[in-house]
Design a protein around this motif. Structure first.
Motif, PDB file in Angstrom:
ATOM      1  N   GLN A  27      82.730 105.728  33.064  1.00  0.00           N
ATOM      2  CA  GLN A  27      82.711 104.657  32.059  1.00  0.00           C
ATOM      3  C   GLN A  27      81.835 105.013  30.870  1.00  0.00           C
ATOM      4  O   GLN A  27      81.049 104.193  30.390  1.00  0.00           O
ATOM      5  CB  GLN A  27      82.246 103.336  32.678  1.00  0.00           C
ATOM      6  N   THR A  28      81.946 106.277  30.456  1.00  0.00           N
ATOM      7  CA  THR A  28      81.224 106.697  29.247  1.00  0.00           C
ATOM      8  C   THR A  28      82.255 107.071  28.180  1.00  0.00           C
ATOM      9  O   THR A  28      83.432 107.239  28.473  1.00  0.00           O
ATOM     10  CB  THR A  28      80.326 107.917  29.517  1.00  0.00           C
ATOM     11  N   LEU A  29      81.776 107.198  26.968  1.00  0.00           N
ATOM     12  CA  LEU A  29      82.667 107.467  25.841  1.00  0.00           C
ATOM     13  C   LEU A  29      82.909 108.970  25.709  1.00  0.00           C
ATOM     14  O   LEU A  29      81.965 109.753  25.620  1.00  0.00           O
ATOM     15  CB  LEU A  29      82.014 106.921  24.558  1.00  0.00           C
ATOM     16  N   ARG A  30      84.181 109.360  25.686  1.00  0.00           N
ATOM     17  CA  ARG A  30      84.482 110.789  25.492  1.00  0.00           C
ATOM     18  C   ARG A  30      84.825 111.080  24.031  1.00  0.00           C
ATOM     19  O   ARG A  30      84.668 112.186  23.551  1.00  0.00           O
ATOM     20  CB  ARG A  30      85.689 111.186  26.362  1.00  0.00           C
ATOM     21  N   GLY A  31      85.343 110.054  23.350  1.00  0.00           N
ATOM     22  CA  GLY A  31      85.703 110.282  21.952  1.00  0.00           C
ATOM     23  C   GLY A  31      86.099 108.976  21.293  1.00  0.00           C
ATOM     24  O   GLY A  31      86.265 107.943  21.965  1.00  0.00           O
ATOM     25  N   ALA A  32      86.211 108.994  19.967  1.00  0.00           N
ATOM     26  CA  ALA A  32      86.628 107.791  19.245  1.00  0.00           C
ATOM     27  C   ALA A  32      87.207 108.171  17.895  1.00  0.00           C
ATOM     28  O   ALA A  32      86.891 109.236  17.343  1.00  0.00           O
ATOM     29  CB  ALA A  32      85.437 106.840  19.047  1.00  0.00           C
ATOM     30  N   VAL A  33      88.095 107.299  17.395  1.00  0.00           N
ATOM     31  CA  VAL A  33      88.698 107.490  16.068  1.00  0.00           C
ATOM     32  C   VAL A  33      88.529 106.176  15.303  1.00  0.00           C
ATOM     33  O   VAL A  33      88.723 105.092  15.866  1.00  0.00           O
ATOM     34  CB  VAL A  33      90.212 107.789  16.187  1.00  0.00           C
ATOM     35  N   PHE A  34      88.159 106.273  14.041  1.00  0.00           N
ATOM     36  CA  PHE A  34      88.092 105.090  13.179  1.00  0.00           C
ATOM     37  C   PHE A  34      88.831 105.375  11.879  1.00  0.00           C
ATOM     38  O   PHE A  34      88.601 106.402  11.253  1.00  0.00           O
ATOM     39  CB  PHE A  34      86.647 104.759  12.780  1.00  0.00           C
ATOM     40  N   VAL A  35      89.704 104.478  11.465  1.00  0.00           N
ATOM     41  CA  VAL A  35      90.302 104.581  10.136  1.00  0.00           C
ATOM     42  C   VAL A  35      90.235 103.191   9.496  1.00  0.00           C
ATOM     43  O   VAL A  35      90.580 102.199  10.130  1.00  0.00           O
ATOM     44  CB  VAL A  35      91.772 105.058  10.203  1.00  0.00           C
ATOM     45  N   GLY A  36      89.778 103.133   8.272  1.00  0.00           N
ATOM     46  CA  GLY A  36      89.762 101.860   7.545  1.00  0.00           C
ATOM     47  C   GLY A  36      88.467 101.085   7.689  1.00  0.00           C
ATOM     48  O   GLY A  36      88.081 100.354   6.795  1.00  0.00           O
ATOM     49  N   ASP A  37      87.815 101.233   8.825  1.00  0.00           N
ATOM     50  CA  ASP A  37      86.530 100.559   9.026  1.00  0.00           C
ATOM     51  C   ASP A  37      85.798 101.332  10.116  1.00  0.00           C
ATOM     52  O   ASP A  37      86.288 101.454  11.229  1.00  0.00           O
ATOM     53  CB  ASP A  37      86.762  99.104   9.473  1.00  0.00           C
ATOM     54  N   ALA A  38      84.656 101.888   9.748  1.00  0.00           N
ATOM     55  CA  ALA A  38      83.909 102.691  10.716  1.00  0.00           C
ATOM     56  C   ALA A  38      82.518 102.116  10.886  1.00  0.00           C
ATOM     57  O   ALA A  38      81.563 102.839  11.123  1.00  0.00           O
ATOM     58  CB  ALA A  38      83.853 104.145  10.257  1.00  0.00           C
ATOM     59  N   SER A  39      82.406 100.790  10.765  1.00  0.00           N
ATOM     60  CA  SER A  39      81.053 100.221  10.780  1.00  0.00           C
ATOM     61  C   SER A  39      80.376 100.370  12.140  1.00  0.00           C
ATOM     62  O   SER A  39      79.165 100.309  12.223  1.00  0.00           O
ATOM     63  CB  SER A  39      81.078  98.766  10.318  1.00  0.00           C
ATOM     64  N   GLU A  40      81.163 100.594  13.206  1.00  0.00           N
ATOM     65  CA  GLU A  40      80.525 100.737  14.527  1.00  0.00           C
ATOM     66  C   GLU A  40      80.278 102.188  14.892  1.00  0.00           C
ATOM     67  O   GLU A  40      79.845 102.504  16.000  1.00  0.00           O
ATOM     68  CB  GLU A  40      81.395 100.088  15.611  1.00  0.00           C
ATOM     69  N   TYR A  41      80.559 103.092  13.939  1.00  0.00           N
ATOM     70  CA  TYR A  41      80.427 104.522  14.241  1.00  0.00           C
ATOM     71  C   TYR A  41      79.036 104.883  14.766  1.00  0.00           C
ATOM     72  O   TYR A  41      78.899 105.537  15.798  1.00  0.00           O
ATOM     73  CB  TYR A  41      80.751 105.341  12.981  1.00  0.00           C
ATOM     74  N   GLY A  42      77.996 104.430  14.037  1.00  0.00           N
ATOM     75  CA  GLY A  42      76.631 104.815  14.388  1.00  0.00           C
ATOM     76  C   GLY A  42      76.288 104.422  15.813  1.00  0.00           C
ATOM     77  O   GLY A  42      75.746 105.208  16.585  1.00  0.00           O
ATOM     78  N   GLN A  43      76.682 103.220  16.169  1.00  0.00           N
ATOM     79  CA  GLN A  43      76.357 102.723  17.500  1.00  0.00           C
ATOM     80  C   GLN A  43      77.127 103.480  18.585  1.00  0.00           C
ATOM     81  O   GLN A  43      76.571 103.874  19.602  1.00  0.00           O
ATOM     82  CB  GLN A  43      76.688 101.235  17.561  1.00  0.00           C
ATOM     83  N   LEU A  44      78.430 103.711  18.316  1.00  0.00           N
ATOM     84  CA  LEU A  44      79.235 104.384  19.329  1.00  0.00           C
ATOM     85  C   LEU A  44      78.844 105.847  19.475  1.00  0.00           C
ATOM     86  O   LEU A  44      78.911 106.413  20.566  1.00  0.00           O
ATOM     87  CB  LEU A  44      80.724 104.239  18.998  1.00  0.00           C
ATOM     88  N   LEU A  45      78.409 106.459  18.375  1.00  0.00           N
ATOM     89  CA  LEU A  45      77.953 107.847  18.461  1.00  0.00           C
ATOM     90  C   LEU A  45      76.773 107.940  19.428  1.00  0.00           C
ATOM     91  O   LEU A  45      76.655 108.896  20.180  1.00  0.00           O
ATOM     92  CB  LEU A  45      77.551 108.342  17.067  1.00  0.00           C
ATOM     93  N   GLN A  46      75.945 106.921  19.407  1.00  0.00           N
ATOM     94  CA  GLN A  46      74.805 106.912  20.322  1.00  0.00           C
ATOM     95  C   GLN A  46      75.263 106.786  21.779  1.00  0.00           C
ATOM     96  O   GLN A  46      74.734 107.441  22.660  1.00  0.00           O
ATOM     97  CB  GLN A  46      73.838 105.774  19.974  1.00  0.00           C
ATOM     98  N   TYR A  47      76.273 105.935  22.015  1.00  0.00           N
ATOM     99  CA  TYR A  47      76.840 105.852  23.369  1.00  0.00           C
ATOM    100  C   TYR A  47      77.330 107.228  23.812  1.00  0.00           C
ATOM    101  O   TYR A  47      77.101 107.673  24.925  1.00  0.00           O
ATOM    102  CB  TYR A  47      78.009 104.861  23.391  1.00  0.00           C
ATOM    103  N   TYR A  48      78.011 107.907  22.875  1.00  0.00           N
ATOM    104  CA  TYR A  48      78.605 109.206  23.203  1.00  0.00           C
ATOM    105  C   TYR A  48      77.534 110.247  23.484  1.00  0.00           C
ATOM    106  O   TYR A  48      77.545 110.917  24.507  1.00  0.00           O
ATOM    107  CB  TYR A  48      79.506 109.636  22.033  1.00  0.00           C
ATOM    108  N   LYS A  49      76.589 110.363  22.563  1.00  0.00           N
ATOM    109  CA  LYS A  49      75.600 111.442  22.680  1.00  0.00           C
ATOM    110  C   LYS A  49      74.667 111.242  23.857  1.00  0.00           C
ATOM    111  O   LYS A  49      74.183 112.196  24.436  1.00  0.00           O
ATOM    112  CB  LYS A  49      74.767 111.514  21.412  1.00  0.00           C
ATOM    113  N   ASN A  50      74.379 109.994  24.196  1.00  0.00           N
ATOM    114  CA  ASN A  50      73.415 109.734  25.252  1.00  0.00           C
ATOM    115  C   ASN A  50      74.079 109.417  26.588  1.00  0.00           C
ATOM    116  O   ASN A  50      73.416 108.995  27.526  1.00  0.00           O
ATOM    117  CB  ASN A  50      72.483 108.595  24.835  1.00  0.00           C
TER     118      ASN A  50
END
Lengths: 108, 828
Positions: free
Chosen positions: B364-387
């Motif tokens: 139940q961890t994040l392996r990847g993500a795609v955003f087009v048009g609105d990436a406002s949650e990028y920063g938060q999800l990147l943290q889920y991914y990296k950690n």
């Protein structure tokens, strides 16, 4: 060469403002704070080489008197002409004095 | 004697290496010599496209030439290293000089790959990598109408945006079946294509170029499927190739498909030679982003000084704005058909938004993500991914904006201290918290002491959130000081000033501030005084921008524009004749402005009062185009002429313009009135937009065009004219009271606690009980309106301002113009 040159009368100066004088073909920006502290630098902003600095707002930054160019807000020290934003630009500065209500500059 | 460290290549990564070595080499063991083949020192290639905004290469400069000499670094620009002799440890340049090295750093970067298309050497074919490339593209575009970009990757789309902005009919050609094939998936590409096409570029997928045809220069491009496009210029952006030729000819190991092979310490097979950045091949991979390049530079510098450091590959997650569209990818963003993962996808075709999470089923961890048009949650999800943080039970909540609007700040608290925030400089949340605890209270200070946010800048808002949260947690107050001279925010300063009886900047700074003031506080105080006292700014000597001082907009060559009010865009033929006469007599450039007015450009300060005297005699008044105040109210012809019109939009526009003209506001205000729902006046793109309905008027508020367009939102429907005026009166004065300096109404509403509902409560339901005051303040402004130009002309003292030189009556003869399309233009 380095004589004092008369550029204007105190009565024409507005407090805390800039004005421009033409001396030997050069444009000189003249500023004052409360008609007490006076500064003279080149009027041309080195960024775009336009003769506009005398129309910029003056003030201070960390106690350094400065002028802000009206075109792109580049800032320069009025003491030594150095850019306050770590850019390579330095303005020419000139000596300035008020004698008997007349403004003089020197060093041109 | 010092050892010589020679850096070949002065790009962003080469410079980063120099900085790292300078910082770490406290014993001053090394002398640093840098060779760069470009004419100027390293510049910010990530922001290359922004060169078109100012056309000034200095704006992209990272460190000035003097920075290098001040730090004892020898920088040789326009000098290319062409040969290495590794046994003698010498290098030779194209200037014929030979010099020795102890350690050699290859930071030679990459070159744009140009596929072997027949005719690729014709005039009008460009690549997109250096400032010179952009200068050439710009000058060639002057005589071109259409352009093709070969390559739909991120750089290709940047190039396409630049070409659209240069006025080209623009096509993007991509060989693959989707745009940005390395970052996003098919569905993301579909959304992106649609967005890009509405911006004016045509996208052609699954297309391979065969030949470029034309006599000497580009005339058309032919594709392998037999189709063709008539086109004047071509920009090739089909990927990069490492610059490994220097390494290759000296026998350093090169990968099969190019790239200088390095180990985890960035050493090549010669222990005295390192390679970093886009020329380096690490684990059979070339990193074409700046962040991994910086990590390599840091690790290589540390290794050289005997520290234990390594580069173990980097994350290719990235977030960018392409043609104004947010696009981001995290981790294995293009992963498909993997039984171990599942996805959450949101497709909102209506608003052009697509988001996808790729989730590992078991952990139940994040392996990847795609955003087009609105990436406002990028920063938060990147943290889920990296950690490797475990996702919440229902991960969809991470990408759907809650009605209540979960703020990103909440996400910040959930991050572990080890979470990497700035990937360019490898700064963790803990580092930022340390900086705040050491006393940092502004993003600027944090940038200075941690370097976080100084690379690509995408983490700056995250840094601010962490900082604000940390400050509040420790009981502190977030710094809102106007500038170094006033500890008040604009709002607090305005409230305090209104309690007193100030009439000049001098009085205000003496009582409430320190020092001589600056461009920030002087203009803010002048605007505040004018907004509630309305002596025009004329009486406030020398605390305002040149535009307010000379009542005209300064142009790039120091001349000014003259823009009289043409309320609602309505003007008689006779009045037009006056403008025509003046334009001709003074040889001014004339243009219809963006606000349905006529601008006369190129007047010297001496000419301003003379021309305005003529205008005022003819019945014109100032248009305040130079001020932070109401600019213009745009309108259509409305019910009077238009067969669809249901309201008299022209009359209302004229009334609004005359009502609000002259009032100084925190930023400029624009309005629009449309006579029917077809909305020809584009009112919903304005701070205040009014659209006629069968039953009255719909009032929209707080929209804006400009850098970050935002549609106005419906404030009240089917209201009558008087209520429209009442509501606008109150909203404007509430904005004047509570907005920050230079904050447009759109940003103001976005930040206003409670948002639109709160604004309705204040303005419609009067929950603060201030509507009476707001209306009074507006009435005062309306009653005391004076035409600043009329006053200036009648007042001899003010009129004396309009002189170029104090010691001469002649004007500035050095200002020169060239003729373009039959009119003057500032000489370049």
């Amino acid at each position: 060469m380095s004589d004092w040159i008369q550029v204007g009368a105190l009565v024409d100066a507005q407090p805390n403002a800039g004005m421009c004088a033409k001396v030997n073909g050069k444009h000189i920006a003249i500023f004052n704070f409360d008609l007490e502290r006076w500064y003279a630098v080149q009027n041309t902003c080195p960024h775009d080489n336009r003769s506009v600095l005398s129309r910029g707002i003056i003030g201070d930054s960390a106690h350094e008197p400065k002028v802000v160019c009206p075109l792109h807000k580049n800032q320069f020290s009025l003491e030594n002409g150095v850019s306050l934003e770590d850019k390579d630009w330095v303005l020419e500065t000139y000596e300035i004095k008020i004698d008997d209500e007349i403004i003089y500059v020197k060093g041109l | 004697m010092k050892k010589k460290c020679v850096v070949v290549g002065n790009g962003m990564v080469g410079l980063k290496y120099v900085k790292e070595l300078l910082e770490k080499d406290t014993e001053k063991e090394y002398e640093i010599i840098v060779y760069g083949e470009e004419v100027r020192p390293a510049y910010d290639r990530v922001q290359l496209t922004s060169f078109f905004n100012t056309l000034d290469p200095l704006d992209l400069e990272i460190e000035s030439s003097s920075w290098y000499s001040d730090n004892g670094v020898t920088l040789k620009t326009s000098e290319k290293v062409i040969a290495l002799d590794r046994s003698a440890k010498t290098l030779t340049t194209d200037q014929g000089t030979t010099s020795i090295y102890d350690t050699l750093i290859l930071a030679t970067g990459s070159y744009p790959f140009v596929p072997p298309i027949q005719g690729k050497d014709k005039q009008g074919v460009f690549v997109y990598r250096t400032i010179e490339d952009l200068q050439n593209i710009r000058s060639y575009s002057v005589t071109s109408k259409s352009a093709v970009v070969i390559g739909g990757g991120l750089l290709g789309l940047e190039a396409a945006k630049a070409l659209i902005d240069l006025g080209m009919e623009t096509h993007v050609i991509e060989f693959a079946s989707r745009l940005m094939p390395n970052q996003i998936d098919d569905q993301g590409s579909k959304v992106l294509v649609e967005k890009i096409e509405t911006l004016g570029a045509r996208v052609h997928l699954n297309k391979a170029s065969q030949s470029i045809e034309g006599k000497d220069s580009v005339e058309k491009i032919v594709f392998t499927d037999g189709t063709e496009l008539m086109v004047d210029m071509i920009v090739v952006s089909a990927g990069i190739r490492p610059r490994d030729e220097l390494a290759k000819q000296s026998g350093i190991s090169i990968g099969e498909r190019g790239g200088i092979i390095v180990d985890d310490t960035l050493k090549t097979n010669d222990p005295n030679v390192y390679a970093i950045g886009e020329c380096a091949l690490h684990n059979n991979f070339i990193y074409g982003l700046v962040a991994p390049g910086y990590q390599m530079a840091t690790a290589a510098a540390a290794t050289l000084l005997g520290e234990k450091a390594s580069f173990e590959g980097a994350d290719m997650s990235t977030k960018l704005k392409l043609m104004g569209v947010d696009v981001a990818s995290i981790g294995a963003s293009t992963l498909v058909d993997d039984p171990d993962v599942t996805t959450v996808e949101i497709l909102n075709s209506y608003e052009g938004v697509y988001k996808k999470l790729i989730i590992d089923k078991e952990s139940q961890t994040l392996r990847g993500a795609v955003f087009v048009g609105d990436a406002s949650e990028y920063g938060q999800l990147l943290q889920y991914y990296k950690n490797d943080m475990q996702l919440p039970p229902s991960p969809i909540q991470l990408i759907v904006k809650g009605v209540e609007g979960d703020s990103e700040g909440a996400g910040v608290t959930a991050l572990p201290d080890a979470a990497q925030i700035c990937s360019c400089e490898n700064i963790s949340k803990g580092n930022i918290i340390d900086a705040v605890q050491d006393g940092a209270t502004t993003v600027g200070t944090i940038k200075k002491c941690t370097k976080a946010g100084t690379g690509c800048g995408s983490c700056v808002s995250l840094i601010k959130d962490i900082m604000d949260h940390e400050i509040q947690k420790s009981g502190g107050v977030v710094d809102t000081a106007l500038c170094e001279h006033f500890s008040y925010s604009r709002v607090a300063l305005r409230d305090t000033m209104q309690q007193g009886s100030f009439s000049s900047f001098k009085e205000v700074i003496t009582a409430l501030g320190t020092g001589d003031g600056c461009e920030v506080c002087k203009t803010t105080v002048a605007s505040i005084l004018a907004s509630y006292q309305n002596p025009t700014l004329l009486e406030q000597q020398n605390v305002q921008e040149t535009n307010d001082y000379y009542l005209a907009n300064i142009q790039k060559n120091g001349t000014y524009s003259i823009i009289p009010r043409i309320a609602g865009g309505e003007i008689t033929a006779a009045m037009l004749g006056v403008l025509a006469e003046i334009g001709q007599e003074y040889d001014l450039y004339t243009k219809i402005t963006g606000a349905q007015r006529i601008g006369l450009y190129g007047a010297t300060v001496e000419q301003l009062p003379v021309i305005w005297e003529r205008l005022i005699d003819a019945g014109f008044e100032t248009g305040q185009a130079y001020a932070k105040s109401l600019r213009a109210v745009k309108s259509c012809v409305g019910q009077a002429w238009c067969r669809y019109g249901v309201g008299d939009s022209t009359q209302l526009a004229i009334d609004l313009e005359n009502r609000y003209k002259g009032l100084r506001t925190p930023h400029k205000i624009k309005m629009g009135v449309s006579g029917c729902a077809r909305e020809c006046a584009e009112a919903q793109g304005k701070d205040f937009g009014i659209i006629a309905t069968e039953n009255g008027w719909n009032l929209y508020v707080c929209g804006n065009g400009g850098m970050k367009p935002q549609h106005a939102v419906l404030f009240a429907a089917d209201i009558d004219r008087d209520l429209v005026l009442d509501y606008i009166d109150r909203i404007i004065m509430y904005y004047v009271r509570t907005a920050d300096r230079l904050e447009r109404t759109a940003t103001w509403l976005n930040k206003l606690p409670g948002g639109l509902e709160h604004l309705k409560d204040v303005v419609i339901h009067d929950i603060l009980g201030i509507n009476g005051e707001l209306e009074e303040e507006m009435k005062f402004s309306i009653d005391t309106f004076r035409c600043e130009w009329k006053e200036s002309i009648e007042n001899t003292k003010i009129r004396q301002r309009f002189k170029t030189f104090i010691n001469s009556d002649v004007t500035d003869n050095d200002i020169s113009f060239s003729e373009v399309r039959g009119q003057i233009q500032p000489a370049q």
